[in-house]
Design a protein around this motif. Sequence first.
Motif, PDB file in Angstrom:
ATOM      1  N   PRO A   1      -2.393  28.484  71.806  1.00  0.00           N
ATOM      2  CA  PRO A   1      -1.508  29.256  72.681  1.00  0.00           C
ATOM      3  C   PRO A   1      -0.221  28.551  73.101  1.00  0.00           C
ATOM      4  CG  PRO A   1      -3.280  28.318  73.968  1.00  0.00           C
ATOM      5  CD  PRO A   1      -3.549  27.947  72.524  1.00  0.00           C
ATOM      6  N   CYS A   2       0.071  27.383  72.551  1.00  0.00           N
ATOM      7  CA  CYS A   2       1.302  26.689  72.966  1.00  0.00           C
ATOM      8  C   CYS A   2       2.531  27.475  72.498  1.00  0.00           C
ATOM      9  CB  CYS A   2       1.336  25.248  72.461  1.00  0.00           C
ATOM     10  SG  CYS A   2       1.877  25.051  70.751  1.00  0.00           S
ATOM     11  N   ALA A   3       3.668  27.191  73.111  1.00  0.00           N
ATOM     12  CA  ALA A   3       4.899  27.925  72.814  1.00  0.00           C
ATOM     13  C   ALA A   3       5.313  27.800  71.359  1.00  0.00           C
ATOM     14  CB  ALA A   3       6.020  27.434  73.729  1.00  0.00           C
ATOM     15  N   VAL A   4       5.214  26.616  70.787  1.00  0.00           N
ATOM     16  CA  VAL A   4       5.630  26.409  69.396  1.00  0.00           C
ATOM     17  C   VAL A   4       4.764  27.239  68.452  1.00  0.00           C
ATOM     18  CG1 VAL A   4       5.815  24.716  67.532  1.00  0.00           C
ATOM     19  CG2 VAL A   4       6.605  24.131  69.823  1.00  0.00           C
TER      20      VAL A   4
ATOM     21  N   ARG B   1       2.932  29.887  69.147  1.00  0.00           N
ATOM     22  CA  ARG B   1       3.170  31.322  69.377  1.00  0.00           C
ATOM     23  C   ARG B   1       4.439  31.771  68.666  1.00  0.00           C
ATOM     24  NH1 ARG B   1       2.410  30.422  74.977  1.00  0.00           N
ATOM     25  NH2 ARG B   1       4.587  31.001  75.227  1.00  0.00           N
ATOM     26  N   GLU B   2       5.501  30.965  68.723  1.00  0.00           N
ATOM     27  CA  GLU B   2       6.758  31.312  68.057  1.00  0.00           C
ATOM     28  C   GLU B   2       6.579  31.389  66.545  1.00  0.00           C
ATOM     29  OE1 GLU B   2       9.836  28.629  69.303  1.00  0.00           O
ATOM     30  OE2 GLU B   2       9.674  29.264  71.400  1.00  0.00           O
ATOM     31  N   VAL B   3       5.819  30.461  65.980  1.00  0.00           N
ATOM     32  CA  VAL B   3       5.573  30.461  64.530  1.00  0.00           C
ATOM     33  C   VAL B   3       4.811  31.723  64.135  1.00  0.00           C
ATOM     34  CG1 VAL B   3       4.285  29.314  62.680  1.00  0.00           C
ATOM     35  CG2 VAL B   3       5.694  27.964  64.243  1.00  0.00           C
ATOM     36  N   ARG B   4       3.774  32.085  64.910  1.00  0.00           N
ATOM     37  CA  ARG B   4       3.009  33.306  64.599  1.00  0.00           C
ATOM     38  C   ARG B   4       3.882  34.541  64.719  1.00  0.00           C
ATOM     39  NH1 ARG B   4      -1.022  30.600  67.509  1.00  0.00           N
ATOM     40  NH2 ARG B   4      -0.671  31.871  69.374  1.00  0.00           N
ATOM     41  N   GLN B   5       4.736  34.591  65.741  1.00  0.00           N
ATOM     42  CA  GLN B   5       5.618  35.738  65.925  1.00  0.00           C
ATOM     43  C   GLN B   5       6.615  35.845  64.780  1.00  0.00           C
ATOM     44  OE1 GLN B   5       5.230  38.123  68.181  1.00  0.00           O
ATOM     45  NE2 GLN B   5       6.898  39.225  67.192  1.00  0.00           N
ATOM     46  N   ALA B   6       7.186  34.736  64.350  1.00  0.00           N
ATOM     47  CA  ALA B   6       8.147  34.750  63.240  1.00  0.00           C
ATOM     48  C   ALA B   6       7.479  35.247  61.965  1.00  0.00           C
ATOM     49  CB  ALA B   6       8.733  33.356  63.031  1.00  0.00           C
ATOM     50  N   ALA B   7       6.242  34.850  61.739  1.00  0.00           N
ATOM     51  CA  ALA B   7       5.521  35.291  60.541  1.00  0.00           C
ATOM     52  C   ALA B   7       5.251  36.794  60.587  1.00  0.00           C
ATOM     53  CB  ALA B   7       4.215  34.518  60.399  1.00  0.00           C
ATOM     54  N   LYS B   8       5.018  37.336  61.770  1.00  0.00           N
ATOM     55  CA  LYS B   8       4.812  38.788  61.906  1.00  0.00           C
ATOM     56  C   LYS B   8       6.102  39.542  61.624  1.00  0.00           C
ATOM     57  CE  LYS B   8       1.151  38.660  65.354  1.00  0.00           C
ATOM     58  NZ  LYS B   8       0.820  38.922  66.767  1.00  0.00           N
TER      59      LYS B   8
ATOM     60  N   THR C   1       6.015  26.289  58.091  1.00  0.00           N
ATOM     61  CA  THR C   1       5.800  24.881  57.762  1.00  0.00           C
ATOM     62  C   THR C   1       4.677  24.248  58.563  1.00  0.00           C
ATOM     63  OG1 THR C   1       7.482  24.224  59.353  1.00  0.00           O
ATOM     64  CG2 THR C   1       8.192  24.549  57.067  1.00  0.00           C
ATOM     65  N   SER C   2       4.258  24.896  59.660  1.00  0.00           N
ATOM     66  CA  SER C   2       3.211  24.303  60.489  1.00  0.00           C
ATOM     67  C   SER C   2       1.831  24.903  60.200  1.00  0.00           C
ATOM     68  CB  SER C   2       3.552  24.469  61.970  1.00  0.00           C
ATOM     69  OG  SER C   2       3.600  25.841  62.290  1.00  0.00           O
ATOM     70  N   ALA C   3       1.700  25.624  59.105  1.00  0.00           N
ATOM     71  CA  ALA C   3       0.415  26.235  58.769  1.00  0.00           C
ATOM     72  C   ALA C   3      -0.632  25.152  58.507  1.00  0.00           C
ATOM     73  CB  ALA C   3       0.559  27.122  57.540  1.00  0.00           C
ATOM     74  N   VAL C   4      -1.833  25.434  58.955  1.00  0.00           N
ATOM     75  CA  VAL C   4      -2.938  24.497  58.785  1.00  0.00           C
ATOM     76  C   VAL C   4      -4.001  25.187  57.928  1.00  0.00           C
ATOM     77  CG1 VAL C   4      -4.717  23.184  59.988  1.00  0.00           C
ATOM     78  CG2 VAL C   4      -2.473  23.453  61.029  1.00  0.00           C
ATOM     79  N   ARG C   5      -4.440  24.513  56.894  1.00  0.00           N
ATOM     80  CA  ARG C   5      -5.470  25.075  56.016  1.00  0.00           C
ATOM     81  C   ARG C   5      -6.845  24.948  56.668  1.00  0.00           C
ATOM     82  NH1 ARG C   5      -2.786  21.649  53.055  1.00  0.00           N
ATOM     83  NH2 ARG C   5      -1.180  22.365  51.678  1.00  0.00           N
TER      84      ARG C   5
ATOM     85  N   THR D   1      -0.681  20.215  72.701  1.00  0.00           N
ATOM     86  CA  THR D   1       0.036  20.885  73.781  1.00  0.00           C
ATOM     87  C   THR D   1      -0.535  22.243  74.163  1.00  0.00           C
ATOM     88  OG1 THR D   1       1.629  21.778  72.198  1.00  0.00           O
ATOM     89  CG2 THR D   1       2.212  19.710  73.300  1.00  0.00           C
ATOM     90  N   GLY D   2      -1.484  22.757  73.410  1.00  0.00           N
ATOM     91  CA  GLY D   2      -2.057  24.057  73.731  1.00  0.00           C
ATOM     92  C   GLY D   2      -3.045  23.974  74.878  1.00  0.00           C
ATOM     93  N   ILE D   3      -2.847  24.807  75.876  1.00  0.00           N
ATOM     94  CA  ILE D   3      -3.803  24.913  76.975  1.00  0.00           C
ATOM     95  C   ILE D   3      -4.486  26.268  76.839  1.00  0.00           C
ATOM     96  CG2 ILE D   3      -4.096  25.036  79.474  1.00  0.00           C
ATOM     97  CD1 ILE D   3      -1.752  23.084  79.709  1.00  0.00           C
ATOM     98  N   TYR D   4      -5.776  26.231  76.539  1.00  0.00           N
ATOM     99  CA  TYR D   4      -6.570  27.427  76.275  1.00  0.00           C
ATOM    100  C   TYR D   4      -7.241  27.867  77.570  1.00  0.00           C
ATOM    101  CZ  TYR D   4      -6.228  25.973  71.344  1.00  0.00           C
ATOM    102  OH  TYR D   4      -5.788  25.610  70.092  1.00  0.00           O
ATOM    103  N   SER D   5      -6.648  28.844  78.254  1.00  0.00           N
ATOM    104  CA  SER D   5      -7.266  29.326  79.494  1.00  0.00           C
ATOM    105  C   SER D   5      -8.587  29.997  79.140  1.00  0.00           C
ATOM    106  CB  SER D   5      -6.348  30.312  80.215  1.00  0.00           C
ATOM    107  OG  SER D   5      -6.299  31.549  79.523  1.00  0.00           O
TER     108      SER D   5
END
Length: 111
Positions: free
Chosen positions: A43-46, A48-55, A63-67, A94-98
């Motif tokens: 859920p970190c900002a970076v 979330r931005e990568v997932r949104q850009a991919a959508k 570039t930050s995809a993890v296999r 940096t992700g804080i998972y509430s």
Amino acid sequence: MRSLGKTDPADMEVHIPDRTLTIQWGDGHRSVYSFDLLRKECPCAVCREVRQAAKEDPFAVVTSAVRPGEVTVTGAEKVGLYALRFTWSDGHDTGIYSYEYLRAICPCEGC
């Protein structure tokens, strides 16, 4: 003392050999999260931005995809009374998972 609710963990276990986080919730529900899911849904900002850009652009190079199976949890800590933070083998932390977020992404069929 208040009773535990739907987003209150009664018990948690990070099991590194199985690559899972298990949470027994206050309402009796049990969630088992794979490390791959947790890293993918960071859920970190970076992230979330990568997932949104991919959508928005299915041809975007992520570039930050993890296999799957590529990273593992190397540390976990509670953040106050509301969340968990993981340290990943790729250095990400940096992700804080509430607990609300974790309950919302529960991977079980019932959810």
